[in-house]
Scaffold this motif. Structure first.
Motif: not given
Length: 232
Positions: A35-36, A91
Motif C-alpha cells: 500500500e505504501g 500507509s
C-alpha cells in the motif's frame, strides 16, 4: 494550508498502461509494504501530471510549490482532503517516512519546468536523483532495506525521462547512461522482498532495449514475471 491545486487531467491510455505495469511490480513486494509502495508511485504520477498538463511554467511552479508545502506539512498537520496525501499519511508516514523526506521529489520535477534554458545533462542528473533516487530510497525504507537502492532509482528515472525527450541526441545520451547503470546495478540477484522495486528497473531497461514494446506489451509482463520469480 494553501488551497488545493487544480486537478490533473485523467490519465491517457498510455499512462494507464504504465500504471498497470507498475501495479504488477508492486505485487512482488511484501504484502505489508504494497500500500505504501503504491502510494509513493501515486505521488510520482501526480507530480508528473503537473508537468504534463500545465502549459504555463509559472502555473506549473505554483502547483509544484503547493505540493512541496503540502508534503512538508504532513509532518505536523493532518492530511488535507486529497487522496494522494491521505494515502501517504495512512500507509507511508506510519513506517517512519516523513513528508519532508518526500518533498525533494517535487524539486526533481521542478528541474524540468521550461525556464527558457535548454535541458542539459546536469539538469537531467538532478531530476533523476531527486525524483528516482528519493522514490526508491523511500520504498526501500518501507521494505526495511538500506540506501543501496538510491542509485537504481536514479537510473530508473533517467531511463524513463530518456523515453520522453524530443531531442534525440539528448535522449540517446540519457538512455545510454541509464542502460549502463541499470545493467551494472541489476547484475546482482536481489532478495525476494526487493523484487517489486527492482521490477520497476527491469521495466525501464526493457523500454531502452525494446522501444517498440510499449507498456502493456505482453512480453514486458512476461519479463517482469520472470524477474519476480527468479530475481533475474
Amino acid at each position: 494550508m494553501t488551497s488545493a491545486p487544480p486537478s490533473a487531467d485523467m490519465p491517457s491510455a498510455a499512462i494507464e498502461a504504465v500504471m498497470r505495469e507498475q501495479a504488477l511490480a508492486v505485487g512482488y513486494a511484501p504484502a505489508a509494504a504494497r500500500e505504501g509502495f503504491a502510494a509513493l508511485l501515486d505521488l510520482d504520477h501526480q507530480l508528473a501530471g503537473i508537468l504534463r498538463t500545465t502549459s504555463e511554467p509559472m502555473i506549473g511552479q505554483m502547483r509544484l510549490t503547493w505540493w512541496h508545502e503540502a508534503l512538508e506539512e504532513l509532518d505536523h498537520e493532518p492530511a488535507p482532503a486529497h487522496p494522494v496525501l491521505q494515502r501517504l499519511a495512512a500507509s507511508v508516514l506510519p513506517v517512519g517516512v516523513r513528508g519532508g523526506d518526500l518533498a525533494p521529489m517535487v524539486e526533481g520535477w521542478e528541474v524540468l519546468l521550461d525556464d527558457g534554458e535548454p535541458l542539459d545533462d546536469e539538469r537531467i542528473a538532478r531530476h533523476a536523483e531527486a525524483r528516482g533516487g528519493v522514490l526508491f530510497a523511500r520504498v526501500a525504507q518501507l521494505l526495511g532495506e538500506g540506501a543501496q537502492w538510491t542509485p537504481l532509482g536514479t537510473a530508473w528515472a533517467r531511463a524513463d525521462l530518456a523515453g520522453h525527450l524530443s531531442d534525440k541526441a539528448m535522449a540517446g545520451r540519457a538512455g545510454g547512461v541509464a542502460a549502463s547503470e541499470l545493467d551494472r546495478l541489476l547484475a546482482r540477484k536481489p532478495a525476494k522482498g526487493a523484487r517489486g522495486l527492482t521490477g520497476l528497473a527491469i521495466l525501464a531497461r526493457e523500454s531502452l532495449r525494446h522501444p517498440d514494446r510499449l507498456p502493456g506489451h505482453p512480453l514486458r509482463a512476461v519479463r517482469l514475471a520472470w524477474h519476480g520469480l527468479t530475481g533475474r
